[in-house]
Design a protein around this motif. Structure first.
Motif, PDB file in Angstrom:
ATOM      1  N   SER A   1       0.815  -1.208   0.000  1.00 24.69           N
ATOM      2  CA  SER A   1       0.000   0.000   0.000  1.00 24.69           C
ATOM      3  C   SER A   1       0.851   1.262   0.000  1.00 24.69           C
ATOM      4  CB  SER A   1      -0.934   0.009   1.206  1.00 24.69           C
ATOM      5  OG  SER A   1      -0.177   0.051   2.389  1.00 24.69           O
TER       6      SER A   1
ATOM      7  N   GLY B   1      -1.486   1.940  -5.315  1.00 25.94           N
ATOM      8  CA  GLY B   1      -2.583   2.587  -4.595  1.00 25.94           C
ATOM      9  C   GLY B   1      -3.519   3.329  -5.536  1.00 25.94           C
ATOM     10  N   LEU B   2      -2.958   3.989  -6.542  1.00 23.37           N
ATOM     11  CA  LEU B   2      -3.791   4.682  -7.515  1.00 23.37           C
ATOM     12  C   LEU B   2      -4.620   3.706  -8.341  1.00 23.37           C
ATOM     13  CD1 LEU B   2      -1.395   7.482  -8.797  1.00 23.37           C
ATOM     14  CD2 LEU B   2      -3.433   7.743  -7.378  1.00 23.37           C
TER      15      LEU B   2
ATOM     16  N   ARG C   1      -5.649   0.723  -7.352  1.00 19.98           N
ATOM     17  CA  ARG C   1      -6.709   0.192  -6.491  1.00 19.98           C
ATOM     18  C   ARG C   1      -7.821   1.220  -6.302  1.00 19.98           C
ATOM     19  NH1 ARG C   1      -2.329  -2.117  -3.630  1.00 19.98           N
ATOM     20  NH2 ARG C   1      -2.372  -0.389  -2.151  1.00 19.98           N
ATOM     21  N   THR C   2      -7.461   2.481  -6.151  1.00 22.58           N
ATOM     22  CA  THR C   2      -8.465   3.537  -6.008  1.00 22.58           C
ATOM     23  C   THR C   2      -9.285   3.669  -7.287  1.00 22.58           C
ATOM     24  OG1 THR C   2      -7.048   4.698  -4.441  1.00 22.58           O
ATOM     25  CG2 THR C   2      -8.806   5.975  -5.476  1.00 22.58           C
TER      26      THR C   2
ATOM     27  N   LEU D   1     -11.739   0.828  -7.353  1.00 25.37           N
ATOM     28  CA  LEU D   1     -12.859   1.076  -6.442  1.00 25.37           C
ATOM     29  C   LEU D   1     -13.828   2.106  -7.026  1.00 25.37           C
ATOM     30  CD1 LEU D   1     -11.254   1.129  -2.891  1.00 25.37           C
ATOM     31  CD2 LEU D   1     -12.981  -0.427  -3.743  1.00 25.37           C
ATOM     32  N   THR D   2     -13.295   3.114  -7.683  1.00 20.82           N
ATOM     33  CA  THR D   2     -14.148   4.119  -8.312  1.00 20.82           C
ATOM     34  C   THR D   2     -15.001   3.486  -9.416  1.00 20.82           C
ATOM     35  OG1 THR D   2     -12.509   5.810  -7.827  1.00 20.82           O
ATOM     36  CG2 THR D   2     -14.160   6.343  -9.494  1.00 20.82           C
TER      37      THR D   2
ATOM     38  N   LEU E   1     -13.629  -0.805   0.282  1.00 23.28           N
ATOM     39  CA  LEU E   1     -12.910   0.423   0.601  1.00 23.28           C
ATOM     40  C   LEU E   1     -12.108   0.264   1.889  1.00 23.28           C
ATOM     41  CD1 LEU E   1     -12.484   3.405  -0.231  1.00 23.28           C
ATOM     42  CD2 LEU E   1     -14.443   3.959   1.216  1.00 23.28           C
TER      43      LEU E   1
ATOM     44  N   HIS F   1      -7.977   0.311   1.661  1.00 17.24           N
ATOM     45  CA  HIS F   1      -7.306   1.478   2.225  1.00 17.24           C
ATOM     46  C   HIS F   1      -7.126   1.424   3.741  1.00 17.24           C
ATOM     47  CE1 HIS F   1      -6.954   3.611  -1.513  1.00 17.24           C
ATOM     48  NE2 HIS F   1      -8.224   3.379  -1.777  1.00 17.24           N
TER      49      HIS F   1
END
Length: 182
Positions: A16, A22-23, A25-26, A29-30, A69, A73
């Motif tokens: 992480s 991390g980007l 994974r974000t 999720l979006t 989420l 995170h």
């Protein structure tokens, strides 16, 4: 030759802490959130009279989003911050599509108010009996809550469902300015 000072073992960077991962994974999720909102909107559009199905699907998908989420995170605070926007997206995804379906596939007709259940009591919960231009009285009464309801004898245009029933959404009315109002 040792100096007597112990050296720390090499540390491994946790996944992480890597910014690219991390980007990604974000972004995933979006996309998951957008797909959830799209699925709820599609179900609500296809089944406008079964709101509970879209609401149930939305609750399950948004709870799944909250769990993902938290797992990705590792922050409960982030899930709590995302709860209100997720709720607002769910409400919009459930309420807007039935009105769109009614507007697109409904029939706009002129009707006249023939009876108001709150006319004698002066209350704010009006159940209006409507008559179409051909003289047929609609079986389902229109519920109007609040002030400024159409008076008996007032004509207005109304969007009827495909089965020519009274609208089930308050936004489906198109009221003209009443001659009885100031």
């Amino acid at each position: 030759m040792t100096t007597g000072v112990p050296t720390a073992p090499p540390t491994r960077v946790r996944p992480s802490a890597m910014p690219v991962a991390g980007l990604l994974r974000t972004a995933a999720l979006t996309l998951c959130l957008w797909a959830s909102a799209g699925a709820v909107t599609a179900v609500s559009y296809l089944l406008p009279s079964a709101d509970w199905i879209a609401i149930g699907l939305g609750v399950v998908l948004f709870l799944l989003f909250g769990i993902l989420l938290h797992v990705v995170h590792r922050g409960v605070w982030l899930v709590l911050l995302a709860a209100l926007p997720a709720l607002l997206v769910l409400v919009g995804a459930v309420q807007y599509p039935p009105e769109l379906a009614l507007e697109r596939y409904g029939v706009r007709e002129s009707v006249v108010v023939t009876d108001d259940s709150a006319a004698s009591t002066g209350g704010k919960n009006h159940r209006l009996t409507l008559r179409r231009a051909d003289g047929q009285v609609l079986a389902e009464r229109l519920v109007y809550r609040g002030t400024g309801a159409p008076k008996v004898g007032d004509p207005f245009r109304e969007v009827l469902g495909s089965r020519r029933r009274a609208p089930y959404q308050p936004g489906a009315l198109s009221l003209p300015k009443s001659p009885h109002s100031p």
